[in-house]
Every structure is written in C-alpha cells, then in structure tokens.
Design a protein around this motif. Structure first.
Motif, mmCIF file in Angstrom:
data_model
loop_
_atom_site.group_PDB
_atom_site.id
_atom_site.type_symbol
_atom_site.label_atom_id
_atom_site.label_comp_id
_atom_site.label_asym_id
_atom_site.label_seq_id
_atom_site.Cartn_x
_atom_site.Cartn_y
_atom_site.Cartn_z
ATOM 1 N N PHE A 20 39.788 43.700 34.400
ATOM 2 C CA PHE A 20 39.374 42.844 35.513
ATOM 3 C C PHE A 20 38.230 41.923 35.105
ATOM 4 C CE2 PHE A 20 36.866 41.842 39.281
ATOM 5 C CZ PHE A 20 37.853 41.406 40.167
ATOM 6 N N VAL A 21 37.242 42.471 34.395
ATOM 7 C CA VAL A 21 36.090 41.653 33.985
ATOM 8 C C VAL A 21 36.532 40.545 33.033
ATOM 9 C CG1 VAL A 21 33.922 41.684 32.691
ATOM 10 C CG2 VAL A 21 34.410 43.483 34.360
ATOM 11 N N TYR A 56 32.621 29.706 44.320
ATOM 12 C CA TYR A 56 33.993 29.455 43.879
ATOM 13 C C TYR A 56 34.708 30.741 43.460
ATOM 14 C CZ TYR A 56 37.765 28.016 40.744
ATOM 15 O OH TYR A 56 38.980 27.883 40.118
ATOM 16 N N SER A 57 33.954 31.699 42.936
ATOM 17 C CA SER A 57 34.543 32.905 42.333
ATOM 18 C C SER A 57 35.399 33.751 43.271
ATOM 19 C CB SER A 57 33.433 33.776 41.736
ATOM 20 O OG SER A 57 32.756 33.084 40.712
ATOM 21 N N PRO A 58 35.021 33.956 44.554
ATOM 22 C CA PRO A 58 35.836 34.844 45.390
ATOM 23 C C PRO A 58 37.303 34.439 45.519
ATOM 24 C CG PRO A 58 33.715 34.496 46.421
ATOM 25 C CD PRO A 58 33.758 33.580 45.232
ATOM 26 N N LYS A 59 37.601 33.141 45.486
ATOM 27 C CA LYS A 59 38.998 32.736 45.616
ATOM 28 C C LYS A 59 39.832 33.108 44.404
ATOM 29 C CE LYS A 59 38.235 28.339 46.080
ATOM 30 N NZ LYS A 59 38.516 26.894 46.274
ATOM 31 N N ILE A 60 39.165 33.513 43.308
ATOM 32 C CA ILE A 60 39.879 33.933 42.104
ATOM 33 C C ILE A 60 40.378 35.367 42.234
ATOM 34 C CG2 ILE A 60 39.631 34.314 39.614
ATOM 35 C CD1 ILE A 60 37.530 32.177 39.560
ATOM 36 N N VAL A 61 39.691 36.177 43.040
ATOM 37 C CA VAL A 61 39.994 37.611 43.126
ATOM 38 C C VAL A 61 41.451 37.891 43.504
ATOM 39 C CG1 VAL A 61 39.420 39.760 44.328
ATOM 40 C CG2 VAL A 61 37.596 38.230 43.558
ATOM 41 N N PRO A 62 42.041 37.212 44.512
ATOM 42 C CA PRO A 62 43.448 37.502 44.839
ATOM 43 C C PRO A 62 44.411 37.246 43.699
ATOM 44 C CG PRO A 62 42.402 36.287 46.626
ATOM 45 C CD PRO A 62 41.445 36.267 45.473
ATOM 46 N N LEU A 63 43.998 36.447 42.730
ATOM 47 C CA LEU A 63 44.847 36.179 41.573
ATOM 48 C C LEU A 63 44.604 37.198 40.459
ATOM 49 C CD1 LEU A 63 46.953 34.016 40.742
ATOM 50 C CD2 LEU A 63 45.097 32.800 39.600
ATOM 51 N N VAL A 64 43.346 37.564 40.271
ATOM 52 C CA VAL A 64 42.989 38.458 39.166
ATOM 53 C C VAL A 64 43.290 39.918 39.493
ATOM 54 C CG1 VAL A 64 41.071 39.289 37.755
ATOM 55 C CG2 VAL A 64 41.204 36.871 38.368
ATOM 56 N N ILE A 69 45.538 45.231 38.037
ATOM 57 C CA ILE A 69 46.176 46.506 38.390
ATOM 58 C C ILE A 69 47.452 46.704 37.593
ATOM 59 C CG2 ILE A 69 47.329 47.758 40.258
ATOM 60 C CD1 ILE A 69 45.316 46.541 42.180
ATOM 61 N N LEU A 70 48.250 45.653 37.469
ATOM 62 C CA LEU A 70 49.510 45.744 36.732
ATOM 63 C C LEU A 70 49.260 46.089 35.273
ATOM 64 C CD1 LEU A 70 52.585 45.281 36.506
ATOM 65 C CD2 LEU A 70 52.088 42.858 36.112
ATOM 66 N N LEU A 71 48.363 45.347 34.629
ATOM 67 C CA LEU A 71 48.107 45.569 33.204
ATOM 68 C C LEU A 71 47.449 46.927 32.962
ATOM 69 C CD1 LEU A 71 48.225 44.463 30.380
ATOM 70 C CD2 LEU A 71 46.090 43.234 30.788
ATOM 71 N N ALA A 72 46.486 47.297 33.809
ATOM 72 C CA ALA A 72 45.818 48.591 33.640
ATOM 73 C C ALA A 72 46.790 49.750 33.851
ATOM 74 C CB ALA A 72 44.645 48.700 34.613
ATOM 75 N N SER A 73 47.710 49.616 34.794
ATOM 76 C CA SER A 73 48.699 50.673 35.044
ATOM 77 C C SER A 73 49.626 50.855 33.848
ATOM 78 C CB SER A 73 49.519 50.336 36.294
ATOM 79 O OG SER A 73 48.690 50.207 37.425
ATOM 80 N N ILE A 74 50.122 49.729 33.310
ATOM 81 C CA ILE A 74 51.021 49.821 32.158
ATOM 82 C C ILE A 74 50.294 50.426 30.959
ATOM 83 C CG2 ILE A 74 52.439 48.504 30.539
ATOM 84 C CD1 ILE A 74 52.951 46.469 32.703
ATOM 85 N N MET A 75 49.064 49.968 30.712
ATOM 86 C CA MET A 75 48.314 50.471 29.555
ATOM 87 C C MET A 75 47.969 51.948 29.704
ATOM 88 S SD MET A 75 45.755 47.220 28.924
ATOM 89 C CE MET A 75 44.831 48.076 27.647
ATOM 90 N N THR A 76 47.527 52.352 30.894
ATOM 91 C CA THR A 76 47.113 53.746 31.101
ATOM 92 C C THR A 76 48.283 54.707 30.987
ATOM 93 O OG1 THR A 76 45.322 53.016 32.556
ATOM 94 C CG2 THR A 76 45.978 55.324 32.688
ATOM 95 N N PHE A 77 49.353 54.450 31.747
ATOM 96 C CA PHE A 77 50.495 55.364 31.738
ATOM 97 C C PHE A 77 51.305 55.232 30.459
ATOM 98 C CE2 PHE A 77 49.257 55.503 36.088
ATOM 99 C CZ PHE A 77 49.687 56.725 36.566
ATOM 100 N N GLY A 78 51.285 54.033 29.847
ATOM 101 C CA GLY A 78 51.936 53.883 28.554
ATOM 102 C C GLY A 78 51.228 54.700 27.484
#
Length: 486
Positions: A20-21, A56-64, A69-78
């Motif tokens: 996320f960071v 400006y930054s808060p409008k980025i959150v719905p995209l990031v 979540i998708l990338l962290a889920s694949i990496m963790t369970f993978g």
C-alpha cells in the motif's frame, strides 16, 4: 485469537502495508506530474505544496486500496502454498476456508472503513483541494495561465505569448476562445496585444483587462437558408474587461475531464441533490414539450379563407393560390420548421447536459459502495488465486494482480463513461466491473477451498524464462573462464 490466525493476519498485514505504501507513493508522484504545470515555477511556499498534496491524496485511496489487497492476498497465500504451509495446515485438519476466516473478518472491517473514508474524508478533502486551488489563483492569478499554450478556465481557452510583472500578471499576445453554451464549438475569438490580471481577496472573480485588440463572434442565424452565409461580427477595442469566475475550477480536474460538485458530497447530500436535480429536470422536460407543442400549433394554425366550404383539403387551398402566394406559404413553412428544429436541438443539448449532471451524481453515489465491495472482491480473488498458483514473492503474483486490476479498472472506467453519457443506467455502469469479476471470485474461492486445482503448477510459465536467464549466465561464465585461461 488463535496462534494460526495471528500468524496469517500478521503475514498479510506486513505485505499489505508495504504494498500500500509503495503504490500510494507511486500514485502521489503521478499526481505531482499531472499538476506540475500548476506547481512548478510559481514561487509557492513549501507548506502550500504540502497542503496541495495532502488534499489531493485521499482521492487516490479508492484506487490503491483494492489493488493493494489483491496483490497482498496473492503474495501471502501464494507464499503459504509455495512453502507447503497449507499442506501442514491440511494435515492438521485445517481447511483453506478456516485459514481465511480471520482475514475475512479483517477485510470486512476494512471495507466498512473504506466506505466511511469515501463518504466522509474524500468529499471534505476534495472541497479543500478545490478551494486551495482557488486561493492560489486569487493570490497568484497568473498561475491560471501558462505561457505558450491554451489554458482552459471555465468556459474559455486562454493563450499568452509572454508573462511579466512581480506575479506574472502582465500579459502579452493574448488569444481567447470562448466556448458556446449551446454546443456549437468556439463562437467567440478575442485577440489583444496585451492584458493584465487582477484579483481581490475574498472574491471569486478574476478580472482580465485586455488592451488594444479585436473581437470576433460567429452568429448562428435562426433562418435555415441564411446559415450557409456564415455571418459574424467584428469589433476592435482599446480596453475590454473579462470577468472569470474562479468557481469554474470545480469543473476542471487534473486530466481535463469535466466534473461537478458531486465529488464533494456524501451519501445523504447526494440523495438530496439528485432528488432536486431530477425534479428540476422533469419540470424542464414538461415545459419544453409544452412550448414546442404550442409553437407547432401556432405555426400550423391556418389563416381564415373566404368560402371555406368549397375547400375539401389542403391541396384544394393550395390550388386556389397564385405562384407568389404558394412561395410565401412554402417559405413560411420552412421558416417555422427551421425555427422549431433549432429550438429542439438547443433544448435537447441543454437537457442532455442536465441528464449527464444527474448521472454523475448517481455514479458518485454508487462509487462509495463500489469501493467497499471492491475490497471484498479483490480479497476473494487474490487469496484463492495465490493458493492455486502456489507462487509468492514479487514475480508471478504481480503479473496476475496487474492483469486482474487493469481489467477491473478498465471495465469500471468504461462503464462509468457510458453511464455518464446516458448509454446505460448509472447503477449498471458503476457496478459493471464488479458484476463481471464476482463469478471469477466465486469460482476461485470454490476451487481453492475444495482442493480443486490447488495443485495446478504454473512453472510452465516461468520455466522458459528461467532457462533463458540460466543459459545467458552460463554463457557469460564460460566466456569469463576462457578469458582467464588465455
């Protein structure tokens, strides 16, 4: 909480926070690049730039957030599957569904937090962001205009050859294109040798005084037969003042896309605004229909004739007229048709713009719920997919995450664009990507939890690349050995 749940949750949170960071920083840099023309070379204070980025930054959150979540889920369970940790859990009688239980609760809580953030934080940040840009323009009005390029401000495009003065308020070689409100392009062009920008504290009006120039305006005639003549008006002036409404900044976003105050409203405010806009739209439709009907009836109302009993049809009336009278009748009919057609097109464009505004508010309303649902969707795609591909780290998981998220984002953008143009209902356009990817999430979760396809090996994708890399390194090592021998 059991040791296993803590372990899985800790592993996921470490990966999720890191991803996320990194992604958030990348998207912030993209925002800086988009606004570089407004920030660079303006002598702005460091704190003003920081506020600019913070708002400006808060409008980025719905995209990031969904992508993280998708990338962290694949990496963790993978990683769990690759290191045979799932096999150890299964031998202990712990299924994949049970292993996902703690994370599922966490993702549900994160989804509620995402909805709260989208409903409360983003609208306030957007409001402060727009007002900060307006305040900057009031204190440094020349910031609104960059040299050598057309700058869109409200309903005008402005270009200047050179700026000077303490704050760049003195302009040379000014060219303005004023857009038509009726959708006919640029109807007015203004050229001046010089100009000066003025602003007053607390005012939303930016004053532009143009010196020694010309004013050109295309005239759209009401009569159809005169349109091919392309009439226009021309005038010269010594001084001409134009007032630019800075509130029109609400209609300009970083990519030039026109938006409204819908991004600055929460759910309750959006519902109230939509109801008001829809009521006004319905009244406009009824009023427009009545006006057109009355105009047609007035235009077609026949004039009284002598001995009306001897005429049985319109052909009989025309047959009794002379050629000159017939020409006048035809000309009058054409004028009425042209006037009615012009009125219909004008009102149609006006109603279409109002409908687009309503659609934008509906899209903004549904987006707040889509953000929350997308968190769940990405988790139930990423977690079982990671268990199936059995690959952790930053290799294959990134490929799958990027492909899935690009598909989600493309469909989402396409659906909202079509819905905004009234091509489909706003509800369907906003939720289209979720509807399409939900079956994938259900299928992957079912296959992973029921050990269907968990042993699928994706080495056939990575193995050719590994062989190619090993071959290159082996050739290099052999060449170095030969050189040393020589």
């Amino acid at each position: 909480m059991k040791i296993l749940d803590r372990y899985i949750l800790k592993s996921f949170l470490i990966t999720f926070t890191s991803v996320f960071v990194i992604l958030f920083f990348i998207f912030v840099l993209q925002g800086i690049w988009l606004f570089i023309s407004e920030l660079a070379g303006k002598n702005l204070d460091f704190m003003v730039i920081i506020k600019f980025l913070v708002f400006y930054s808060p409008k980025i959150v719905p995209l990031v957030l969904p992508l993280s979540i998708l990338l962290a889920s694949i990496m963790t369970f993978g990683s769990f599957a690759e290191n045979y940790e799932f096999a150890a859990m299964k031998s202990a009688g712990i299924s994949l569904g049970r292993a996902m239980k703690a994370l599922t609760v966490f993702i549900f809580l994160l989804s509620f937090a995402a909805f709260f953030f989208a409903n409360n934080v983003i609208p306030k940040a957007e409001y402060k962001f727009i007002n900060l840009r307006k305040d900057i323009l009031q204190t440094k009005p020349a910031m609104a205009i960059a040299e050598g390029q057309f700058n869109t401000i409200g309903n005008s495009n402005i270009k200047v050859d050179k700026k000077s003065g303490e704050n760049g308020e003195l302009l040379e070689g000014v060219t303005m294109h004023v857009k038509s409100n009726q959708g006919f392009g640029n109807k007015t062009v203004i050229k001046a040798k010089s100009g000066e920008l003025k602003s007053e504290e607390g005012s939303n009006i930016l004053k532009l005084d143009l010196i020694d120039g010309y004013y050109y305006e295309d005239i759209y005639p009401k009569k159809y037969e005169e349109q091919h003549k392309m009439p226009f008006a021309k005038a010269n002036f010594k001084k001409y003042r134009i007032n630019i409404d800075l509130t029109n900044l609400n209609k300009s976003e970083q990519a030039g896309e026109i938006v409204n105050t819908n991004t600055m409203l929460n759910v309750n405010e959006l519902n109230f605004t939509i109801d008001s806009l829809q009521t006004s739209f319905n009244k406009d439709v009824v009023s427009f229909t009545e006006n057109i009907s009355q105009g047609i009836e007035f235009g077609l109302k026949p004039k009284p004739v002598n001995n009306p009993g001897k005429f049985k049809s319109a052909e009989d009336i025309l047959a009794s007229l002379t050629i000159e009278e017939k020409n006048r009748v035809y000309e009058s009919a054409l004028n009425n048709i042209s006037s009615t057609d012009f009125s219909i097109q004008t009102n149609k464009n006006d109603l279409f713009e109002k409908q687009k505004n309503i659609n934008k508010h509906w899209i903004a309303l549904h987006e707040k719920f889509v953000v929350a649902f997308s968190c769940l969707l990405m988790f139930f795609i990423g977690a079982p997919l990671g268990a199936i591909i059995r690959k952790g780290g930053l290799g294959l998981p990134i490929v799958f995450a990027v492909l899935i998220f690009i598909t989600f984002h493309f469909i989402n953008t396409f659906g909202k664009k079509v819905a905004q143009e009234n091509g489909m209902p706003p509800f369907l356009g906003t939720w289209l990507s979720s509807f399409i990817l939900t079956p994938l999430a259900v299928s992957l979760t079912y296959r992973a939890t029921n050990d269907i396809g968990v042993m699928v090996n994706f080495d056939w994708i990575t193995e050719p690349f590994q062989k190619l890399v090993n071959k290159i390194f082996n050739n290099n090592n052999e060449a170095e050995i030969n050189d040393n021998d020589n």
